[in-house]
Design a protein around this motif. Structure first.
Motif, PDB file in Angstrom:
ATOM      1  N   LEU A   1       0.832  -1.202   0.000  1.00 43.60           N
ATOM      2  CA  LEU A   1       0.000   0.000   0.000  1.00 43.60           C
ATOM      3  C   LEU A   1       0.871   1.257   0.000  1.00 43.60           C
ATOM      4  CD1 LEU A   1      -2.702   1.464   0.217  1.00 43.60           C
ATOM      5  CD2 LEU A   1      -2.602   1.117   2.712  1.00 43.60           C
TER       6      LEU A   1
ATOM      7  N   ARG B   1       2.017   1.903  -3.459  1.00 43.45           N
ATOM      8  CA  ARG B   1       0.932   2.387  -4.321  1.00 43.45           C
ATOM      9  C   ARG B   1       0.576   3.835  -3.993  1.00 43.45           C
ATOM     10  NH1 ARG B   1       2.257  -1.448  -7.197  1.00 43.45           N
ATOM     11  NH2 ARG B   1       0.919  -3.244  -7.581  1.00 43.45           N
ATOM     12  N   LEU B   2       0.610   4.185  -2.711  1.00 44.53           N
ATOM     13  CA  LEU B   2       0.325   5.572  -2.330  1.00 44.53           C
ATOM     14  C   LEU B   2       1.361   6.523  -2.909  1.00 44.53           C
ATOM     15  CD1 LEU B   2      -0.709   5.034   1.409  1.00 44.53           C
ATOM     16  CD2 LEU B   2      -2.202   5.848  -0.436  1.00 44.53           C
TER      17      LEU B   2
ATOM     18  N   GLU C   1      -1.565   5.357  -7.384  1.00 43.93           N
ATOM     19  CA  GLU C   1      -2.377   4.357  -8.102  1.00 43.93           C
ATOM     20  C   GLU C   1      -3.633   4.083  -7.281  1.00 43.93           C
ATOM     21  OE1 GLU C   1       0.337   1.142  -8.645  1.00 43.93           O
ATOM     22  OE2 GLU C   1       1.582   2.250 -10.056  1.00 43.93           O
ATOM     23  N   ARG C   2      -4.678   4.828  -7.560  1.00 46.20           N
ATOM     24  CA  ARG C   2      -5.843   4.864  -6.677  1.00 46.20           C
ATOM     25  C   ARG C   2      -6.613   3.545  -6.642  1.00 46.20           C
ATOM     26  NH1 ARG C   2      -8.575  10.881  -7.471  1.00 46.20           N
ATOM     27  NH2 ARG C   2      -6.837  12.078  -6.554  1.00 46.20           N
TER      28      ARG C   2
ATOM     29  N   ASP D   1      -5.476   0.518  -7.040  1.00 43.54           N
ATOM     30  CA  ASP D   1      -4.715  -0.427  -6.228  1.00 43.54           C
ATOM     31  C   ASP D   1      -4.770  -0.048  -4.746  1.00 43.54           C
ATOM     32  OD1 ASP D   1      -3.969  -2.008  -8.377  1.00 43.54           O
ATOM     33  OD2 ASP D   1      -2.188  -0.799  -8.799  1.00 43.54           O
ATOM     34  N   GLU D   2      -4.748   1.266  -4.470  1.00 39.56           N
ATOM     35  CA  GLU D   2      -4.842   1.714  -3.075  1.00 39.56           C
ATOM     36  C   GLU D   2      -6.145   1.217  -2.445  1.00 39.56           C
ATOM     37  OE1 GLU D   2      -4.599   5.952  -3.006  1.00 39.56           O
ATOM     38  OE2 GLU D   2      -2.791   5.995  -4.234  1.00 39.56           O
TER      39      GLU D   2
ATOM     40  N   TYR E   1      -6.418  -1.352   0.722  1.00 36.41           N
ATOM     41  CA  TYR E   1      -7.103  -0.997   1.976  1.00 36.41           C
ATOM     42  C   TYR E   1      -8.114  -2.094   2.339  1.00 36.41           C
ATOM     43  CZ  TYR E   1      -5.343   3.784   2.663  1.00 36.41           C
ATOM     44  OH  TYR E   1      -4.543   4.875   2.939  1.00 36.41           O
TER      45      TYR E   1
ATOM     46  N   ASN F   1      -9.534   0.680   7.875  1.00 36.63           N
ATOM     47  CA  ASN F   1      -9.131   0.309   6.516  1.00 36.63           C
ATOM     48  C   ASN F   1     -10.326   0.111   5.588  1.00 36.63           C
ATOM     49  OD1 ASN F   1      -6.053  -0.159   6.149  1.00 36.63           O
ATOM     50  ND2 ASN F   1      -6.482  -0.953   8.198  1.00 36.63           N
TER      51      ASN F   1
ATOM     52  N   GLY G   1     -11.771   5.414  -1.111  1.00 39.32           N
ATOM     53  CA  GLY G   1     -11.033   5.273  -2.370  1.00 39.32           C
ATOM     54  C   GLY G   1     -11.951   4.947  -3.537  1.00 39.32           C
TER      55      GLY G   1
END
Length: 710
Positions: free
Chosen positions: A571, A574-575, A579-580, A582-583, A587, A606, A613
């Motif tokens: 995560l 990805r943050l 990469e939204r 995947d984020e 989560y 989460n 997200g």
């Protein structure tokens, strides 16, 4: 290696009734004395039989002889006779060195028919037991677990054969170690093995050893191929020709094919030419020299171009070629290649399945002679160029095979339209049929290309094209066993060439297949290796994917603390990349493992982050699912009123997304929560709403409530 073989115990046909000359040599007839002896051996009590009871394993009969003696054809003839399936010989002729099955008649001692596999490749290499076992399972219709080892596959073969009564032909065994793992632990099965010599280590096996045909039988074989008239003119010369051939059926078939192709040549001419040929060399055993000399005579009688095509067929993977293979090897047109191959069939140099788009098989007894001649007559650079042309043609055919499955107007279809017509397939069905028929040769081509080591770029393209074609036509689940082997080949090349990006991709693919088949610890090891390779390649996608997969493996093993740690690492990456999608997914995965571990506060944070997200991504259905999981966590944490409110938010989102099934599932969750809060009337309203949404149809999307899990 499947041998050609014939015998001629019966009388020759009367003049005028024989088959026309120029026909392909017959595959089998005669050998009645040997057949009788083998039948008697089946009934003989074994040395390990006690008190008249059958041995707990299948009886093994061994047919021993040199390549070209007819051992394979005799085994297949006997198998067909025992099962009442005369199609066994036809299957052998059509498939060449490929495994095949002939269904039984449902009656007799072996009602389940015949299975046949080869234990030696046409190139002379011993076939690994795991591949042979996989082929047998495929013939039996048993799914092969991708990546399974020899012991697992051998046990599966024994289990499958334990409930069947059939004849198993194990052709061209190198030693007992190849045969023993495949023996059925079932006395109602029979094993027919062929080999050059004895199989020391298999108990209670007496070999039926084949020599050359006696003179009269050999002459009748020649008459069967070229007609009785040419034999009658000079019978003693025919006997001399048979003697020069050592009575070997394969050598006699070649001489018959040569005489049939040259109707003006006399038997005496051919016998003289064969006699005057120099000795093929001391490197060959005396018993192998007649076949080598006969083959050399036929080869040298061919036009230069045809002789070169014949030699290049030594490069055909699995000893199998089609017109495109021969065309690419020789650099000639497809039609010219097909015509030449058909001529080789008449000469006894090849066998064919006779299909609309036929494959041609090099007889196993001729394969080593072809290789030797190719190395002797052709320069290494020319051989390598021919191999490269063949691989390039195969890649383009595979690309065409996959592209025809794509939608009209797609980039792949536009690219397909630019290929020559001969490389294109008219529709997906024909492409799929070609892929099925050529699959053994294509897999062998990939293995050989990788093992060669000199054409690694082409080898990588070939494996990639084959993976995509198999996935497009069969799907990744069905083709998983083949894909596992192909990903292993990619890894071999990547390690040899020190290509960390390709190493990471291959390791991830292999690990995914391991994980699907329950080998989670093996998958975990590969995911970690993929992470190292991804870091070496500075490939952020591969490292992120590997970290997430390591977390998934730990989750599967029940180690939720480590799973959360690795999901957190993935995560964070990805943050940093923004990469939204995947984020949001990660989560959710963190929320799940914290839920399993009972860390409800972390889980709730989460799941709400996942919902946020998905909101930013404009995906209300995914947002609703995340909120439904948050509601479940609240319920576990003893906060039913909060759970009720969160679940209502999720219902509203599902309604806006138009996801009827999700909305109904959430209504049912609301009903369960209201029941626990002591409001059965409201719960009934929500259940009625779910029923109205779905009618009689059960929801495809199920959200488990706390009551169903307790």
């Amino acid at each position: 290696m499947t041998d050609q073989a014939v015998d001629t115990s019966g009388p020759a046909k009367a003049p005028g009734t024989e088959e026309p000359s120029g026909a392909a040599p017959p595959r089998f007839f005669g050998r009645e004395r040997e057949l009788k002896a083998l039948r008697a051996d089946i009934e003989r009590a074994g040395l390990d039989t006690l008190a008249g009871r059958k041995t707990p394993r299948a009886r093994v009969l061994l047919i021993a002889g040199r390549p070209g003696s007819g051992r394979s054809a005799l085994a297949e003839e006997l198998a067909g006779a025992l099962t009442g399936t005369e199609a066994a010989g036809a299957a052998a002729t059509a498939s060449g060195a490929l495994p095949w099955a002939v269904p039984g008649t449902g009656s007799g001692d072996y009602p389940d028919g015949v299975l046949r596999v080869g234990l030696t490749d046409p190139g002379g290499a011993v076939v690994p037991t795991e591949r042979t076992a996989g082929e047998l399972l495929g013939l039996l219709g048993v799914a092969v677990p991708p990546g399974a080892d020899q012991d697992e596959l051998s046990e599966m073969v024994r289990e499958a054969l334990a409930v069947r009564r059939l004849v198993l032909v194990l052709d061209d065994a190198a030693d007992a170690e190849q045969v023993d793992p495949l023996l059925p632990e079932n006395p109602d099965c029979l094993v027919l093995a062929t080999s050059t010599g004895p199989l020391t280590g298999i108990p209670d096996v007496r070999p039926c050893t084949l020599g050359g045909l006696e003179a009269g039988a050999a002459v009748r074989l020649l008459a069967r191929v070229i007609g009785q008239v040419r034999i009658t003119v000079d019978p003693r010369t025919a006997e001399r020709l048979a003697e020069e051939c050592g009575g070997q059926p394969a050598a006699l078939a070649l001489m018959g094919g040569l005489l049939a192709a040259h109707p003006m040549a006399s038997v005496a001419d051919v016998a003289k030419q064969l006699h005057e040929l120099p000795d093929p060399g001391e490197h060959l055993p005396a018993g192998a020299r007649p076949l080598a000399r006969a083959f050399r005579l036929v080869h040298d009688s061919l036009p230069t171009t045809a002789a070169r095509i014949l030699r290049l067929l030594a490069l055909a993977p699995a000893g199998l070629a089609d017109a495109h293979t021969a065309s690419a090897l020789a650099g000639c047109s497809v039609s010219a290649a097909r015509s030449t191959l058909d001529g080789f069939v008449k000469l006894g140099l090849l066998r064919t399945d006779g299909a609309a788009h036929p494959q041609y098989a090099v007889p196993g007894c001729l394969a080593p002679l072809l290789r030797e001649l190719l190395e002797d007559r052709d320069r290494p650079a020319e051989i390598q160029l021919a191999r490269a042309r063949m691989l390039e043609r195969t890649v383009r055919r595979l690309q065409s095979c996959r592209a025809v499955t794509e939608p009209e107007g797609s980039a792949a279809r536009r690219k397909l339209a630019g290929l020559p017509r001969s490389l294109r397939f008219p529709n997906a069905d024909e492409a799929g049929a070609w892929l099925r028929g050529r699959q053994p040769a294509l897999l062998a081509s990939a293995r050989l290309a990788v093992a060669d080591g000199e054409l690694d770029t082409l080898a990588r393209r070939l494996v990639s094209a084959l993976v995509r074609a198999l996935a497009a036509h069969r799907g990744t689940e069905e083709a998983a066993p083949e894909l596992y082997g192909l990903h292993g080949l990619v890894l071999d090349v990547a390690l040899r060439r020190e290509l960390p990006r390709e190493q990471a991709a291959a390791l991830l693919n292999l690990a995914d297949l391991d994980a699907r088949t329950g080998r989670t610890r093996e998958a975990l090891t590969r995911y970690r290796a993929a992470l190292d390779a991804g870091k070496a390649a500075k490939d952020l996608y591969a490292t992120g994917r590997a970290m997430e997969s390591v977390g998934g493996a730990h989750e599967e093993l029940g180690d939720y603390h480590r799973a959360a740690d690795w999901y957190g690492r993935a995560l964070a990456q990805r943050l940093s990349q923004g990469e939204r999608a995947d984020e949001a997914r990660l989560y959710g995965r963190l929320g799940a493992v914290h839920t399993y571990a009972g860390r409800y506060g972390e889980a709730l944070r989460n799941w709400r982050a996942a919902a946020a997200g998905h909101r930013r991504l404009g995906d209300p259905a995914a947002q609703a699912r995340a909120l439904s999981e948050a509601a479940r966590v609240q319920e576990y944490a003893g906060r039913p009123h909060d759970s009720l409110q969160t679940c209502r938010e999720a219902v509203d989102l599902a309604r806006r997304a138009g996801d009827v099934r999700l909305q109904a599932a959430l209504q049912l969750r609301l009903a369960d929560t209201l029941d626990r809060l002591g409001d059965p009337a409201a719960a009934g309203l929500h259940r009625s709403a779910a029923d109205r949404l779905l009618g009689e149809e059960a929801p495809a999307y199920e959200i488990r409530s706390a009551s169903t899990e307790s």
